[in-house]
Design a protein around this motif. Structure first.
Motif, mmCIF file in Angstrom:
data_model
loop_
_atom_site.group_PDB
_atom_site.id
_atom_site.type_symbol
_atom_site.label_atom_id
_atom_site.label_comp_id
_atom_site.label_asym_id
_atom_site.label_seq_id
_atom_site.Cartn_x
_atom_site.Cartn_y
_atom_site.Cartn_z
ATOM 1 N N UNK A 166 0.828 -1.211 0.000
ATOM 2 C CA UNK A 166 0.000 0.000 0.000
ATOM 3 C C UNK A 166 0.861 1.259 0.000
ATOM 4 N N UNK A 167 1.851 1.297 0.891
ATOM 5 C CA UNK A 167 2.687 2.492 1.011
ATOM 6 C C UNK A 167 3.558 2.709 -0.220
ATOM 7 N N UNK A 168 4.177 1.639 -0.725
ATOM 8 C CA UNK A 168 5.059 1.802 -1.887
ATOM 9 C C UNK A 168 4.267 2.171 -3.134
ATOM 10 N N UNK A 169 3.073 1.594 -3.273
ATOM 11 C CA UNK A 169 2.234 1.953 -4.421
ATOM 12 C C UNK A 169 1.891 3.437 -4.382
ATOM 13 N N UNK A 170 1.539 3.916 -3.188
ATOM 14 C CA UNK A 170 1.225 5.342 -3.032
ATOM 15 C C UNK A 170 2.455 6.189 -3.342
ATOM 16 N N UNK A 171 3.604 5.763 -2.822
ATOM 17 C CA UNK A 171 4.820 6.564 -2.981
ATOM 18 C C UNK A 171 5.239 6.687 -4.443
ATOM 19 N N UNK A 176 14.780 4.586 -1.830
ATOM 20 C CA UNK A 176 15.023 5.762 -2.671
ATOM 21 C C UNK A 176 13.754 6.156 -3.419
ATOM 22 N N UNK A 177 13.024 5.155 -3.922
ATOM 23 C CA UNK A 177 11.769 5.445 -4.617
ATOM 24 C C UNK A 177 10.757 6.086 -3.667
ATOM 25 N N UNK A 178 10.685 5.560 -2.444
ATOM 26 C CA UNK A 178 9.741 6.111 -1.466
ATOM 27 C C UNK A 178 10.088 7.555 -1.136
ATOM 28 N N UNK A 179 11.377 7.829 -0.984
ATOM 29 C CA UNK A 179 11.814 9.188 -0.642
ATOM 30 C C UNK A 179 11.556 10.169 -1.774
#
Length: 242
Positions: free
Chosen positions: A102-107, A147-150
């Motif tokens: 959920x979080x990575x998809x959003x990010x 890195x992608x999330x940031x």
């Protein structure tokens, strides 16, 4: 209220009021105990709690590293706490993986195409291409996803993402033993990393979100997360999906 909680409340107020900032030092143990009219034992207990939370670092001796310094390492502290709760089996790894999806998809759907973190992500992908050791590959994989999330620019999401990854990193490594062919899996993961990064760079957040969800779920499915006993317990009902 226990006396060490008085110390914690005082430090929290100093931080929120801006009197204490990252890199700043707390008063000496004796001075703080006298100021708050508590025992030095209470001060020490409060500082130990703050160290475990990643808020301060306590140094001993003299010099520039002496004293208790305010730091900011929330992901490490959250990751440690999550890891312990995962170990108790109160927080199933499968649920943490779902939360990570959920979080990575959003990010990635909100990652900025001009974010400097994307250049770092590209460098990490290149390093993964040259990596042959499983542990090295997984370490680079963790750094790539963070890195992608940031790149989304949300500090809270980045922190939670980092803590989730830390909480299950050991399990992800252990699951590689279940893979029929690591080299084949690594090749697929490299291709998926590049596709996710390309979608982000193209500004196609929707596609990036779809790709990263399939990427994460695919790895754990192939590695047999639930078969390895790391998912929900048999007596625990799975969430209803509509």
């Amino acid at each position: 209220m226990r006396t060490h909680e008085l110390v914690l409340r005082w430090i929290e107020k100093q931080l929120s009021d801006g009197h204490l900032k990252i890199g700043g030092r707390l008063p000496a143990e004796r001075a703080l105990a006298e100021q708050l009219e508590v025992s030095r034992t209470s001060v020490r207990e409060a500082i130990r709690i703050l160290e475990a939370m990643g808020v301060v670092r306590a140094g001993v001796g003299s010099g520039k590293d002496a004293g208790t310094v305010v730091i900011a390492e929330p992901a490490t502290a959250l990751g440690s706490a999550l890891r312990l709760h995962v170990a108790t089996q109160h927080l199933p790894v499968a649920d943490i993986v779902e939360t990570r999806v959920l979080l990575e998809s959003w990010a990635v759907s909100r990652a900025k195409a001009d974010a400097p973190e994307l250049a770092e992500a590209a460098r990490l992908v290149d390093e993964m291409d040259a990596s042959t050791a499983v542990d090295d590959f997984l370490a680079l994989d963790v750094a790539f996803h963070l890195a992608l999330a940031e790149a989304a620019g949300n500090a809270v999401v980045s922190t939670i993402m980092g803590s989730l990854r830390e909480a299950i990193e050991g399990y992800a490594a252990a699951l590689t033993a279940n893979l029929p062919d690591w080299d084949s899996t690594a090749h697929r993961l490299r291709s998926e990393h590049r596709a996710i990064l390309a979608a982000v760079n193209d500004g196609d957040g929707g596609r990036a979100a779809t790709l990263v969800a399939a990427h994460i779920e695919g790895y754990y499915r192939e590695a047999g997360l639930e078969q390895a006993g790391l998912g929900r317990s048999p007596a625990e009902p799975k969430p209803c999906r509509t």
